[in-house]
Structure formats: C-alpha cells, structure tokens
Design a protein around this motif. Sequence first.
Motif, short mmCIF file in Angstrom:
data_model
loop_
_atom_site.label_atom_id
_atom_site.label_comp_id
_atom_site.label_asym_id
_atom_site.label_seq_id
_atom_site.Cartn_x
_atom_site.Cartn_y
_atom_site.Cartn_z
N ASN A 102 58.54 17.95 -14.74
CA ASN A 102 58.46 18.58 -13.47
C ASN A 102 57.54 17.92 -12.59
N PHE A 103 58.15 17.25 -11.70
CA PHE A 103 57.14 16.50 -10.54
C PHE A 103 57.65 17.29 -9.18
N ASN A 104 57.83 18.56 -9.31
CA ASN A 104 58.41 18.98 -8.13
C ASN A 104 57.50 18.99 -6.84
N ARG A 105 56.48 19.11 -6.88
CA ARG A 105 55.24 18.85 -5.72
C ARG A 105 55.54 17.61 -5.29
N ASP A 106 55.59 16.50 -5.94
CA ASP A 106 56.09 15.15 -5.66
C ASP A 106 57.45 14.92 -4.89
N LEU A 107 58.19 15.77 -5.17
CA LEU A 107 59.76 15.24 -4.95
C LEU A 107 60.11 16.47 -3.88
#
Lengths: 218, 148
Positions: free
Chosen positions: A57-62
Amino acid sequence: MNRFAQSAFVVSLVAALPVALLAEQPHGSALPSRPAPAARPEPAARPAPAGAGGGFNFNRDLGGRGGTQRGAQPPTAGSTTVRLPYQRRYTGPVVRNGRAPGGPWGWNHGVAWAPAPVYWGGGFWGPWALAGLPTAVYFGAIPDGQIVYPSYQAEPDSPGAQLLQDYGLQQTPCGPPDLVVIWGPDNSVICAVPNSTVGPGNYTVDPETFSLVSAPPP
Amino acid sequence: MTAVRALLAALAASFALLPVAARADGVMRVQQSDGAVQVYHDLKIRLAGHTVWIHSGDRKGVLEVASGACSFVRELQRCLPYATTLHQHGATRTIVLQQGTVYLNLTGDLQRLPHSSQQLLPHALLLFLHTMHGTYVSVKGTLDEVSS
C-alpha cells in the motif's frame, strides 16, 4: 518406517529449523529473527497488506498522476540516454593517488562507481539529496560565467572524503583564490587548502583510478 | 540397510527444508506521512546488479529500487537509491524519492553498520527510503537471490 528411521527423521527436522532462526542473532540468542509481536507493539501499526487486492500500500505516494522521477534513467554505458556525469574532463598532468589500491576501481573493491542521479555530485561527496540540499552544509560556491556552482561539505564516509584523505587535503569553503578546486560528477565542486602534493588550481577526478587530473596549462 | 536408507532420506529432507526456512524473511515497515504504519512480512528480496526487487509475501506486488553511487564502508556496501517503481495489479507506477540508503552485506560475516552498534547479517540487506510525499520505508532481510 521403523522406529529408528522415524527418530532420525524427527531429529533431523528439529536440527534443521533453528539454523535459519538463529541467523540474525549476533550473540547466539535463540530468539527468532522476526520480532515477537508481544514485545513492543508499534504505535498505529496496521495489519498488512492494506492495499486492495494485496501487495503493498503506497496509495499516498501514488495519488494523482504517477509523477516522474528526476534523472531516473540509469547511467548505462552504451545507452543512447547516457548522461554525462563528468562534464569536465581535464587532460593535464595526473596527480597520482599513491594510497588507492591498484587495478580498475581498486579503491572501490573492484566495483565500478556510477553516480546516483538524485544526489548532489551523484552521491560522490555524500548522500546529499538534491531535494534536501538545505540540510547539507553549504561550503561556498564557484562562479563560472553566468552559472554559480554551489559547494557542500563532504560526508566523512563518502568516496569524496576518502579522496581528500588520500591526498592529505583539507576541505575549505570555495570562494577565495588559490585553492585546490576539484570538479566531481554532475558538475559538483569542492575546494581544499593546497598542500605539498596538490597545488592550487582546477582538477577533475578520474573515478576509475581515484586520481586527480589537473587542468591543462593555458 | 533399510535404516541407513531411511536416515539418508531423512537427512535429505532436512537439508531440503533449510533453504525454505531461510528464504523470504524480509520485513518492510511503511510509515505514511500521517503516522499510519504498515508492516509487511515474508518478503522475498532479490538483488540484480545495483537494483533491489522486493516481492510482497502474497507475491502480488513488487517494489523495484534502483541504486547508484555504490561504495564501501569497510566490507559493507552502501548505495544510494534514485528510482523506485511499484509493479502491482498489472500496473507500473513511479514512487518519487527524496533520498535513501541501501546497505548490503555480501560477505559471509556479520558487518557492523557505520557509526552504529548494530550489525547486518551475512548476505543481508537494510534499506531506507524517504519519498517526496513524506513516506518512510525500511526493509530488512536476507537476500534470496543475487545476480550481476
């Protein structure tokens, strides 16, 4: 399977498992390499993965558009996208580094050194990220026509600091005249007080031999 | 004779278990800019040249970390990551990095980390990333594969 074979099988299984579990214990402790969950739970730790469908989960960076990584192309030799990390390559006399081990890249255990694009000087003078340069120690600048090249203090464990040490050079802020001016990868520059081995003037670094190459005489 | 054969079979079985027990022991800790933390276990870590490939435990995601400026602090190799890519759900996305450090112990001995009392296992990796969005990532584990 008879009793002897069963015993041997069990013993061998028991003997095999702790070898892997003990691998990370420098003092031979029998604790498993993964921290016990009851020891000190991390604050706000969440079970992973939290990303939909598994994985990371890298949603903030994506979020939004993927973004582009500045200078993300690896400096591969022979590639058409190769950058020129050493814009300045002098062809004057070489001040041989007498302390560097011989052979190609001998100073780096035989491993070729290539600059990392998002760091000042490709990381030669230390892990100074271009995005975080205000945290690096500013060490003067060298004006060259319309362009001013800033300088920063070399990190003690960096290849650049090792180079200075090999020549017995002491880094000093750039600006005053009659200093040793060393141009590194990606137009990085540092200055040093001249000594009996290296006189004042402009130099580049030959990364393979870890030697200084002086600017040709005018 | 049967007993000897059985013993050999048992020994072979135990040796076959060794790599399984030693592999995919990587752990990743991701701390988002809002303080939320996620921890991933059982990662497989592969080193190809100066690029690290980190496979999630469920094998559905792969984080690719390209590094350069590799140098040595004594026997410990230290590289600087400059590009990070997430391969997941059929898509490839860039994670923009601010900075990071990769420590590699490619020797067969424990190596002490610079200016630290901590040591890195033989054939192990320790990786730190700080992204432009303020996410901190740390990865630690044994290298499952190494290729040039």
